[in-house]
Design an enzyme around this catalytic site. Structure first.
Site, short mmCIF file in Angstrom:
data_model
loop_
_atom_site.label_atom_id
_atom_site.label_comp_id
_atom_site.label_asym_id
_atom_site.label_seq_id
_atom_site.Cartn_x
_atom_site.Cartn_y
_atom_site.Cartn_z
N ASP A 294 19.71 49.79 9.23
CA ASP A 294 19.80 50.14 10.65
C ASP A 294 18.68 49.48 11.46
OD1 ASP A 294 21.85 51.76 11.68
OD2 ASP A 294 21.07 53.55 10.68
N GLN B 248 22.83 58.86 9.08
CA GLN B 248 23.58 58.97 10.33
C GLN B 248 22.86 59.89 11.31
OE1 GLN B 248 26.26 57.18 11.15
NE2 GLN B 248 26.52 58.14 13.14
N LYS C 105 32.59 53.53 8.49
CA LYS C 105 31.62 52.66 7.83
C LYS C 105 31.97 52.49 6.35
CE LYS C 105 27.97 53.78 11.14
NZ LYS C 105 26.81 54.61 11.49
N1 GUN Z 1 24.35 57.27 15.46
C1 GUN Z 1 24.87 56.56 16.50
N2 GUN Z 1 24.70 55.24 16.30
C2 GUN Z 1 24.06 55.11 15.13
C3 GUN Z 1 23.61 53.98 14.38
O1 GUN Z 1 23.75 52.81 14.78
N3 GUN Z 1 23.01 54.26 13.20
C4 GUN Z 1 22.83 55.52 12.76
N4 GUN Z 1 22.20 55.68 11.60
N5 GUN Z 1 23.23 56.59 13.42
C5 GUN Z 1 23.84 56.37 14.59
#
Ligand code: GUN
Length: 281
Positions: free
Chosen positions: A120, A97, A53
């Protein structure tokens, strides 16, 4: 028959180029989109996602911060960090995350993020807006999956869609997006009695289970669009939820893993961050 492979990697790359051009435009007007990612603990899979990311952000010309907190971080410390980022004018998007270490309260942490910085789309206000069909931040993975479905040119209106998995991150928002697109939607999960009987009805089948090979060829309707959200590690190799070769024989379209939904998730995160920054202008 052999399914058309939906190339999420190529589509994501094209979207990221468009985003980079828009970021350059924003920067010329004095706004640099900024994303902060908080990672608590040292889960190796999360470490890889978070690194990817950050790299994607920088490649798009955005400002990127990764905040690594130790496994033993308290709820109060985590929320203090979120609060600091809420007030930081250089940060447009905050992503915590998931999964968090078990001693932390995920719902409370997500609710601590300002809804306008929640890239998100997991804050209850944004999730509620999606449920109500109002404009909102759409969670990255289902948003990317929808783009892949649209890329096939298959009409969604009036179609049978089946989502396997009922998570807040993928299954539930995916079902809502398909509903908005005019599908008749069924959500399956671990308590579903005869999974194959349901999935065989699907013109559009989205699997977000996280179990390699749960979707077999004989569970798929001939010609269906199959979107495989699963990321599973089997003997050191990354595979999806679908038994790829079998499903490929039956489906009309199929996303590969890797190279399908995964790259689109990152592209949608950049898009959500860009949109948050545009609102700041
Ligand atoms: N863990 C797995 N997929 C995601 C996501 O799309 N966002 C976040 N914040 N954590 C994740």
């Amino acid at each position: 028959m052999s399914a058309v492979r939906i190339d999420g990697k190529a589509m994501a790359l094209a979207i990221r180029e468009e985003i980079a051009a828009k970021v350059a435009g924003l920067k010329a007007r004095g706004v640099t989109p900024g994303l902060a990612v908080i990672l608590v603990g040292d889960d190796p899979a999360s470490e890889i996602y978070v690194r990817n990311k950050g790299i994607a952000c920088e490649k798009a010309g955005m400002h990127s911060e990764t905040i690594r907190l130790p496994q033993e971080t308290t709820q109060r410390q985590l929320e203090a960090e979120i609060d600091r980022l809420n007030r930081d004018p250089a940060i447009d998007g905050i992503l915590v995350q998931l999964p968090l270490p078990r001693h932390l309260d995920e719902r409370a942490a997500l609710s601590a993020i300002l809804p306008e910085k929640d890239v998100d789309g997991f804050h209850p206000v944004n999730a509620g807006r999606l449920l109500a069909g109002e404009p909102t931040v759409v969670p990255c993975t289902p948003k990317g999956a929808m783009r892949l479905i649209r890329s096939t040119g298959v009409e969604t209106d009036g179609k049978e869609a089946v989502v396997v998995g009922r998570s807040n991150i993928v299954g539930k928002p995916m079902a809502l997006l398909l509903l908005q697109a005019g599908c008749t939607v069924t959500v399956c999960h671990s308590r579903t009695r005869d999974l194959g009987a349901v999935t065989r009805r699907a013109d559009i089948l989205v699997s977000a289970v996280g179990k390699a090979g749960v979707i077999r060829g004989d569970m798929v309707k001939p010609g269906a669009v199959v979107i495989d959200v699963g990321i599973n590690r089997v003997e050191g190799k990354v595979t999806g939820d679908a038994a790829f070769d079998e499903v490929s024989e039956v489906a009309g379209w199929l996303t590969p893993v890797p190279g399908g939904v995964g790259p689109m998730t990152i592209a949608m995160l950049l898009e959500n961050t860009l949109e948050a920054a545009e609102k700041r202008l």
